[in-house]
Design a protein around this motif. Structure first.
Motif, PDB file in Angstrom:
ATOM      1  N   GLY A  45       0.846  -1.189   0.172  1.00 18.07           N
ATOM      2  CA  GLY A  45       0.020   0.078  -0.162  1.00 18.07           C
ATOM      3  C   GLY A  45       0.833   1.206  -0.050  1.00 18.07           C
ATOM      4  O   GLY A  45      -0.013   2.291   0.472  1.00 18.07           O
ATOM      5  N   THR A  46       2.042   1.112  -0.216  1.00 17.58           N
ATOM      6  CA  THR A  46       2.725   2.425  -0.411  1.00 17.58           C
ATOM      7  C   THR A  46       3.554   2.606  -1.689  1.00 17.58           C
ATOM      8  O   THR A  46       4.427   2.030  -2.211  1.00 17.58           O
ATOM      9  N   PRO A  47       2.951   3.654  -2.260  1.00 14.12           N
ATOM     10  CA  PRO A  47       3.491   4.060  -3.793  1.00 14.12           C
ATOM     11  C   PRO A  47       4.605   4.810  -3.605  1.00 14.12           C
ATOM     12  O   PRO A  47       4.722   5.609  -2.641  1.00 14.12           O
ATOM     13  N   VAL A  48       5.258   5.071  -4.776  1.00 10.97           N
ATOM     14  CA  VAL A  48       6.513   5.768  -4.702  1.00 10.97           C
ATOM     15  C   VAL A  48       5.836   7.351  -4.290  1.00 10.97           C
ATOM     16  O   VAL A  48       6.688   8.141  -3.828  1.00 10.97           O
ATOM     17  N   ALA A  49       4.780   7.735  -4.927  1.00 12.27           N
ATOM     18  CA  ALA A  49       4.418   9.045  -4.544  1.00 12.27           C
ATOM     19  C   ALA A  49       4.166   9.427  -3.176  1.00 12.27           C
ATOM     20  O   ALA A  49       4.393  10.537  -2.540  1.00 12.27           O
ATOM     21  N   SER A  50       3.733   8.386  -2.496  1.00 14.13           N
ATOM     22  CA  SER A  50       3.808   8.689  -0.883  1.00 14.13           C
ATOM     23  C   SER A  50       5.157   8.746  -0.483  1.00 14.13           C
ATOM     24  O   SER A  50       5.391   9.666   0.658  1.00 14.13           O
ATOM     25  N   ILE A  51       6.023   8.216  -0.917  1.00 15.46           N
ATOM     26  CA  ILE A  51       7.417   8.354  -0.243  1.00 15.46           C
ATOM     27  C   ILE A  51       7.977   9.647  -0.484  1.00 15.46           C
ATOM     28  O   ILE A  51       8.825  10.034   0.137  1.00 15.46           O
ATOM     29  N   ILE A  52       7.807  10.094  -1.836  1.00 14.91           N
ATOM     30  CA  ILE A  52       8.102  11.287  -2.303  1.00 14.91           C
ATOM     31  C   ILE A  52       7.720  12.488  -1.551  1.00 14.91           C
ATOM     32  O   ILE A  52       8.539  13.314  -1.110  1.00 14.91           O
ATOM     33  N   LYS A  53       6.541  12.340  -1.188  1.00 14.75           N
ATOM     34  CA  LYS A  53       5.731  13.326  -0.304  1.00 14.75           C
ATOM     35  C   LYS A  53       6.088  13.617   0.941  1.00 14.75           C
ATOM     36  O   LYS A  53       6.596  14.760   1.450  1.00 14.75           O
ATOM     37  N   ARG A  54       6.363  12.267   1.486  1.00 14.27           N
ATOM     38  CA  ARG A  54       6.717  12.297   2.886  1.00 14.27           C
ATOM     39  C   ARG A  54       8.288  12.761   3.023  1.00 14.27           C
ATOM     40  O   ARG A  54       8.425  13.622   3.929  1.00 14.27           O
ATOM     41  N   ALA A  55       9.192  12.352   2.081  1.00 16.07           N
ATOM     42  CA  ALA A  55      10.582  12.886   1.997  1.00 16.07           C
ATOM     43  C   ALA A  55      10.545  14.202   1.808  1.00 16.07           C
ATOM     44  O   ALA A  55      11.741  14.880   2.014  1.00 16.07           O
ATOM     45  N   GLY A  56       9.931  14.894   1.103  1.00 20.04           N
ATOM     46  CA  GLY A  56       9.901  16.255   0.695  1.00 20.04           C
ATOM     47  C   GLY A  56      11.115  16.530  -0.621  1.00 20.04           C
ATOM     48  O   GLY A  56      11.842  17.429  -0.503  1.00 20.04           O
ATOM     49  N   VAL A  57      10.972  15.285  -1.265  1.00 20.04           N
ATOM     50  CA  VAL A  57      11.962  15.484  -2.263  1.00 20.04           C
ATOM     51  C   VAL A  57      11.076  15.516  -3.675  1.00 20.04           C
ATOM     52  O   VAL A  57       9.800  15.145  -3.853  1.00 20.04           O
ATOM     53  N   SER A  58      11.816  15.783  -4.940  1.00 22.40           N
ATOM     54  CA  SER A  58      10.871  15.595  -6.175  1.00 22.40           C
ATOM     55  C   SER A  58      10.959  13.903  -6.846  1.00 22.40           C
ATOM     56  O   SER A  58      11.719  13.355  -6.349  1.00 22.40           O
ATOM     57  N   ARG A  59      10.163  13.928  -7.667  1.00 25.26           N
ATOM     58  CA  ARG A  59      10.337  12.536  -8.303  1.00 25.26           C
ATOM     59  C   ARG A  59      11.365  12.350  -8.984  1.00 25.26           C
ATOM     60  O   ARG A  59      12.070  11.232  -9.118  1.00 25.26           O
ATOM     61  N   GLU A  60      12.052  13.361  -9.493  1.00 31.61           N
ATOM     62  CA  GLU A  60      13.292  13.243 -10.298  1.00 31.61           C
ATOM     63  C   GLU A  60      14.370  13.047  -9.264  1.00 31.61           C
ATOM     64  O   GLU A  60      15.278  12.051  -9.529  1.00 31.61           O
ATOM     65  N   THR A  61      14.536  13.456  -8.209  1.00 30.82           N
ATOM     66  CA  THR A  61      15.490  13.268  -7.087  1.00 30.82           C
ATOM     67  C   THR A  61      15.455  11.855  -6.568  1.00 30.82           C
ATOM     68  O   THR A  61      16.436  11.054  -6.554  1.00 30.82           O
ATOM     69  N   PHE A  62      14.007  11.387  -6.656  1.00 35.63           N
ATOM     70  CA  PHE A  62      13.822  10.010  -6.195  1.00 35.63           C
ATOM     71  C   PHE A  62      14.580   8.982  -7.208  1.00 35.63           C
ATOM     72  O   PHE A  62      15.271   8.070  -6.759  1.00 35.63           O
ATOM     73  N   TYR A  63      14.207   9.110  -8.515  1.00 35.28           N
ATOM     74  CA  TYR A  63      14.592   8.145  -9.162  1.00 35.28           C
ATOM     75  C   TYR A  63      16.140   8.453  -9.919  1.00 35.28           C
ATOM     76  O   TYR A  63      16.779   7.599 -10.503  1.00 35.28           O
ATOM     77  N   GLU A  64      16.785   9.624  -9.297  1.00 37.48           N
ATOM     78  CA  GLU A  64      18.190   9.750  -9.585  1.00 37.48           C
ATOM     79  C   GLU A  64      19.002   8.681  -8.339  1.00 37.48           C
ATOM     80  O   GLU A  64      20.023   8.307  -8.637  1.00 37.48           O
ATOM     81  N   GLN A  65      18.228   8.612  -7.236  1.00 40.63           N
ATOM     82  CA  GLN A  65      18.727   7.749  -6.256  1.00 40.63           C
ATOM     83  C   GLN A  65      18.523   6.293  -6.326  1.00 40.63           C
ATOM     84  O   GLN A  65      19.082   5.201  -5.895  1.00 40.63           O
ATOM     85  N   PHE A  66      17.049   5.840  -6.924  1.00 38.97           N
ATOM     86  CA  PHE A  66      16.700   4.642  -6.681  1.00 38.97           C
ATOM     87  C   PHE A  66      15.853   4.171  -8.134  1.00 38.97           C
ATOM     88  O   PHE A  66      15.476   4.954  -8.791  1.00 38.97           O
ATOM     89  N   ARG A  67      15.968   2.986  -8.622  1.00 37.45           N
ATOM     90  CA  ARG A  67      15.331   2.652  -9.803  1.00 37.45           C
ATOM     91  C   ARG A  67      14.009   2.423  -9.569  1.00 37.45           C
ATOM     92  O   ARG A  67      13.145   2.553 -10.795  1.00 37.45           O
ATOM     93  N   SER A  68      13.409   1.985  -8.489  1.00 40.79           N
ATOM     94  CA  SER A  68      11.999   1.660  -8.235  1.00 40.79           C
ATOM     95  C   SER A  68      11.779   1.736  -6.764  1.00 40.79           C
ATOM     96  O   SER A  68      12.906   1.767  -5.938  1.00 40.79           O
ATOM     97  N   LYS A  69      10.719   1.247  -6.578  1.00 36.00           N
ATOM     98  CA  LYS A  69      10.238   0.901  -4.949  1.00 36.00           C
ATOM     99  C   LYS A  69      11.036   0.168  -4.308  1.00 36.00           C
ATOM    100  O   LYS A  69      11.234  -0.022  -3.205  1.00 36.00           O
ATOM    101  N   GLU A  70      11.121  -0.989  -5.260  1.00 41.48           N
ATOM    102  CA  GLU A  70      11.716  -2.416  -4.862  1.00 41.48           C
ATOM    103  C   GLU A  70      13.245  -1.949  -4.281  1.00 41.48           C
ATOM    104  O   GLU A  70      13.739  -2.598  -3.355  1.00 41.48           O
TER     105      GLU A  70
END
Length: 216
Positions: A45-70
């Motif tokens: 029940g945890t999508p990438v969008a929820s992680i991004i919002k909670r962390a206060g980072v952009s989607r671009e920043t997330f995918y610079e660090q990680f390939r996927s939620k897994e």
């Protein structure tokens, strides 16, 4: 140190921090956000969008660090392992020469329970959500449990096959009990496991290994 103290947001505006410092801080926030989001909604029940919002980072920043939620989960799991093992290794590596097995197992158990209690979101990831993340994560969890069995067997002086099996059973029972308490957010109950477990070990004779007089 609690989960909330593991990482902090960068100052707003022009801060002049090195790029690697910024990247590391963003990564830490994402990993903590992953753990906290899963503590509330579970792995599925945890999508990438929820992680991004909670962390206060952009989607671009997330995918610079990680390939996927897994991929993010695997990194967060490694962080949970790091937080737990750091305390255990400090305890096992700094034992006084005159410390009895009973005293040493007390310190190891205290470090383990305190480590879980100090980082409840990462503890839940480590103990509960790992089973929703696939076979590879479960295999990693099993390997770490085997490592803990080896630590306990070494401390208690397990020499025979039956003694090593008893240590394995003890750790499996402990894992089940701490998992139940983390799953229900029972942090007080988590710490309350310490004394009954130590009393049981103290009364066990040579069940787990060479008998030692109780004392801690």
């Amino acid at each position: 140190m609690t989960d909330s103290a593991v990482t902090a947001r960068l100052p707003r505006g022009r801060h002049g921090l090195p790029r690697e410092t910024v990247v590391r801080a963003q990564r830490d926030r994402i990993l903590l956000a992953m753990a906290e989001a899963m503590a509330e909604n579970g792995y599925v029940g945890t999508p990438v969008a929820s992680i991004i919002k909670r962390a206060g980072v952009s989607r671009e920043t997330f995918y610079e660090q990680f390939r996927s939620k897994e991929d993010c989960f695997e990194a967060a799991y490694e962080r949970a392992v790091e937080l737990l093992l750091t305390g255990l290794l400090e305890v096992t590596g700094n034992a006084p020469d005159d410390e009895s097995p009973q005293q040493r197992i007390a310190r190891v158990l205290t470090a383990y329970l305190d480590g879980l209690a100090a980082h409840p979101a990462f503890a839940r990831l480590f103990l509960v959500e790992v089973y929703a993340a696939g076979n590879e994560a479960i295999t990693r969890r099993t390997t770490l449990q085997d490592t803990f069995v080896a630590i306990v067997a070494d401390i208690l002086g397990a020499e025979t096959e039956s003694q090593r099996f008893a240590c394995q059973t003890l750790v499996a029972a402990l894992s089940a009990m701490v998992t139940a308490r983390i799953a229900t957010d029972d942090i007080d109950g988590l710490r309350e496991l310490r004394e009954p477990l130590l009393n049981m070990i103290g009364r066990s004779g040579d069940l787990f290994g060479s008998p030692e007089p109780p004392g801690r």
